[in-house]
Enzyme design. Structure first.
Site, mmCIF file in Angstrom:
data_model
loop_
_atom_site.group_PDB
_atom_site.id
_atom_site.type_symbol
_atom_site.label_atom_id
_atom_site.label_comp_id
_atom_site.label_asym_id
_atom_site.label_seq_id
_atom_site.Cartn_x
_atom_site.Cartn_y
_atom_site.Cartn_z
ATOM 1 N N ASP A 87 0.807 -1.077 -0.333
ATOM 2 C CA ASP A 87 -0.026 -0.085 0.055
ATOM 3 C C ASP A 87 1.007 1.243 0.038
ATOM 4 O O ASP A 87 0.645 2.304 -0.478
ATOM 5 C CB ASP A 87 -0.786 0.072 1.433
ATOM 6 C CG ASP A 87 -2.007 -0.739 1.127
ATOM 7 O OD1 ASP A 87 -3.272 -0.411 1.668
ATOM 8 O OD2 ASP A 87 -1.998 -2.206 0.676
ATOM 9 N N CYS A 117 1.139 -8.086 4.399
ATOM 10 C CA CYS A 117 0.840 -6.674 4.472
ATOM 11 C C CYS A 117 -0.687 -6.637 4.423
ATOM 12 O O CYS A 117 -1.501 -7.502 4.243
ATOM 13 C CB CYS A 117 1.289 -6.169 3.204
ATOM 14 S SG CYS A 117 3.296 -5.628 3.350
ATOM 15 N N ASP A 118 -1.279 -5.483 4.104
ATOM 16 C CA ASP A 118 -2.489 -4.886 4.207
ATOM 17 C C ASP A 118 -3.744 -5.826 3.642
ATOM 18 O O ASP A 118 -4.728 -6.169 4.127
ATOM 19 C CB ASP A 118 -2.812 -3.358 3.822
ATOM 20 C CG ASP A 118 -1.831 -2.666 4.598
ATOM 21 O OD1 ASP A 118 -0.577 -2.987 4.729
ATOM 22 O OD2 ASP A 118 -2.153 -1.563 4.840
ATOM 23 N N LYS A 119 -3.457 -6.083 2.489
ATOM 24 C CA LYS A 119 -4.547 -6.667 1.474
ATOM 25 C C LYS A 119 -4.085 -8.278 1.444
ATOM 26 O O LYS A 119 -5.102 -9.063 1.164
ATOM 27 C CB LYS A 119 -4.862 -5.976 0.165
ATOM 28 C CG LYS A 119 -4.918 -4.576 0.551
ATOM 29 C CD LYS A 119 -6.162 -4.187 1.237
ATOM 30 C CE LYS A 119 -5.830 -2.636 1.445
ATOM 31 N NZ LYS A 119 -5.190 -1.995 2.522
ATOM 32 N N CYS A 139 5.137 -2.141 8.412
ATOM 33 C CA CYS A 139 5.213 -0.992 9.355
ATOM 34 C C CYS A 139 4.948 -0.748 10.868
ATOM 35 O O CYS A 139 3.889 -1.476 11.157
ATOM 36 C CB CYS A 139 4.506 0.180 8.648
ATOM 37 S SG CYS A 139 4.748 0.535 6.648
ATOM 38 N N SER A 188 -5.511 4.271 5.617
ATOM 39 C CA SER A 188 -4.499 3.480 6.288
ATOM 40 C C SER A 188 -4.803 3.380 7.570
ATOM 41 O O SER A 188 -5.283 4.412 8.236
ATOM 42 C CB SER A 188 -3.032 4.163 5.946
ATOM 43 O OG SER A 188 -2.133 3.538 6.865
#
Length: 553
Positions: free
Chosen positions: A77, A118-120, A190, A467
């Site tokens: 992202d 990660c995010d997705k 992160c 985010s």
């Protein structure tokens, strides 16, 4: 094992194709273990998986399996942020699930261990695990180190705040570039409570990731040890035919929602958790999140909800397990749920909260409410979402006049030109699943708001998303979205809007008769798209129903 239950002809035909790749005849009778690897060279959250792949293959082989690496999509992202490419990040979640389904089902693999951070990517992997329902385990990549510049903690999101300060003349170019160079000292997720760390924790709480995996430092000795455990575990699960449906019940998902509320997790969880649950035949609505927001107190916050604490602090305090332990003391979670590590009650016996400043007790919460809230009103008749643990308390009730923009870029540019001032309620619309299409995250706009020191003085309302690192009064996921004729499409500059997080309300103070006249002239803005985005626009559900092409199939 289904790979060895194929017809003799199918097995021999496949073996003929495996032999030239160095696979020995005697190994073709082993269970086929797919190592689903989202590693690539443009995603720092996954980059270090290359350091473990060979040892993971050896562990699986030594345990009796045949490891076969299967590369898949892995979008970062952050790399895409504030670019047209960000429209692809949320749709890539469904793509990840499709790739895994196609490769694993197409090749009739016996089980899979999924490498993702990660995010997705993590929720996409979990969606695939639910649909396929074969022995599955996810091994997440761990968190990155926190950056430091001139003695101050910095992370990726600080680069955006620094840019706004630099453009406003409040920071030198040298210091701005210094923040950029020092924000991300290592690979890994992160180190704030963004979507990545929220989803890694979700995979652990829901039961498909080993205990402790969500809060381990990337590339550390402990992470490599967990990799060895994960490799052995997936072979064990295949041999015993332990599938996601044998582990996960509705209570696992309820525990996950409660966990997110307790730590003020990412607003994206209100799309991802229902999307994953749907693939396992469980229906979860935003109302369920709001229900537990009233029941579960906020007991831990790290950046952006806390000015100092980051993932290393959370890890050292006891991480996911310590949060669950505190909730369990007041019987706020179901400790009888199962996972790949065993029954939660047994796991928590060995867990200790080592820092009650970072992870508080339920009797001494940061807030009596959970960290996320669902808002409703004529501006969001279905729902809207706010991470109010990241909102200064004095901004929980806010009233102002609207300034309306039809894209994040328009709003961001106006902010940098100082057109947006204290007291404004900024509307950024046509950034929803269908309107953008793809529902990009608007972190850049809110980071600039914070960088200009307006975090308590400017509100943002959008049909886009954020985010997990977003701070300030940011309200997203407005449903119905502008593209589908939601009231957000009818707002005009100067309209008065009031927000009350405590009362869960989002009100546009314009007479219904006036809105009806505006509706007569409504024509949705059509933004250019092609290929997969065009398909996603046509097929996706609303944000309150997972923003997924699979939700209503």
């Amino acid at each position: 094992m289904r790979s060895n239950k194929l017809s003799e002809e199918a097995i021999d035909h496949r073996n003929a194709l495996l032999y030239p790749m160095g696979i020995k005849e005697e190994d073709t009778t082993r269970p086929y273990v797919a190592i689903i690897n989202a590693w690539n060279e443009i995603n720092p959250g996954h980059y270090h998986f290359k350091n473990i792949i060979d040892e993971l293959k050896k562990v699986i082989y030594d345990a009796g399996g045949l490891p076969l690496e299967v590369p898949i999509t892995g979008i970062c992202d952050g790399i895409c942020s504030n670019t047209p490419g960000d429209r692809y990040t949320l749709p890539s979640r469904d793509l990840v699930s499709m790739e895994i389904e196609s490769m694993v089902e197409g090749n009739q693999m016996d089980g899979m261990i999924m490498l993702g951070s990660c995010d997705k990517i993590v929720p996409g992997m979990l969606m695939a695990a639910g649909r396929l329902n074969i022995p599955s385990l996810i091994f997440t990549g761990g968190y990155a180190d926190t950056g430091n510049y001139n003695g101050d903690m910095v992370t990726l999101t600080h680069t955006k705040q620094a840019f706004a300060a630099y453009k406003a003349g409040n920071m030198s170019e040298k210091d701005y570039k210094g923040v950029v160079k020092n924000a991300c000292p290592t690979t890994g997720t992160c180190p704030f409570m963004g979507t990545a760390n929220t989803m890694c924790a979700f995979s652990e709480v829901v039961g498909l990731s080993l205990s402790g995996n969500a809060t381990v430092r990337a590339n550390s000795d402990e992470w490599h040890k967990l990799g060895t455990l994960a490799g052995n575990k997936i072979v064990e699960m295949i041999k015993n035919d332990i599938k996601p449906s044998d582990i996960i019940t509705r209570e696992n998902f309820v525990n996950s929602i409660k966990y997110v509320m307790a730590i003020g997790g990412s607003t994206n969880s209100l799309m991802h958790i229902p999307a994953v649950a749907k693939q396992m035949d469980y229906e979860l609505t935003v109302d369920e999140f709001d229900k537990y927001s009233d029941i579960i107190p906020l007991i831990s916050t790290i950046y952006p909800s806390h000015p100092k604490y980051t993932m290393p602090d959370f890890d050292e305090a006891g991480g996911v397990g310590a949060v669950l332990k505190e909730l369990s003391k007041k019987k706020l979670i179901n400790v009888e749920t199962n996972s790949v590590s065993g029954i939660l009650e047994d796991i928590l016996k060995n867990v200790e909260n080592k820092n009650e400043d970072v992870i508080r007790s339920v009797d001494n919460p940061i807030s009596s409410d959970g960290g996320l809230a669902v808002l409703r009103g004529n501006l969001a008749s279905d729902s809207a979402i706010v991470k109010f643990s990241a909102v200064p308390e004095k901004a929980w009730a806010f009233k102002g006049r609207a300034k309306v923009y039809d894209s994040e870029m328009e709003g961001w540019s106006a902010l940098l030109r100082d057109e947006i001032v204290k007291g404004d309620v900024v509307i950024i619309r046509y950034e929803g699943p269908k309107g953008s299409p793809g529902m990009p995250h608007l972190e850049t706009f809110m980071a600039a708001v914070l960088g200009k020191g307006l975090g308590s003085d400017v509100a943002l309302i959008t049909d886009g998303r954020f985010s997990g690192a977003t701070g300030g009064l940011a309200i997203g996921h407005v449903v119905p979205e502008a593209y589908e004729g939601g009231t957000i499409a009818l707002v005009e500059n100067g309209d008065e809007i009031s927000i009350d997080i405590r009362k869960r309300s989002l009100i546009l103070h314009v007479d219904e008769s006036i809105l009806e006249k505006r509706k007569e002239n409504f024509r949705p803005i059509e933004k250019d798209c092609f290929g997969y985005l065009k398909l996603y626009k046509k097929m996706t559900s609303s944000a309150s129903k997972g923003a997924s092409i699979f939700y209503e199939l």
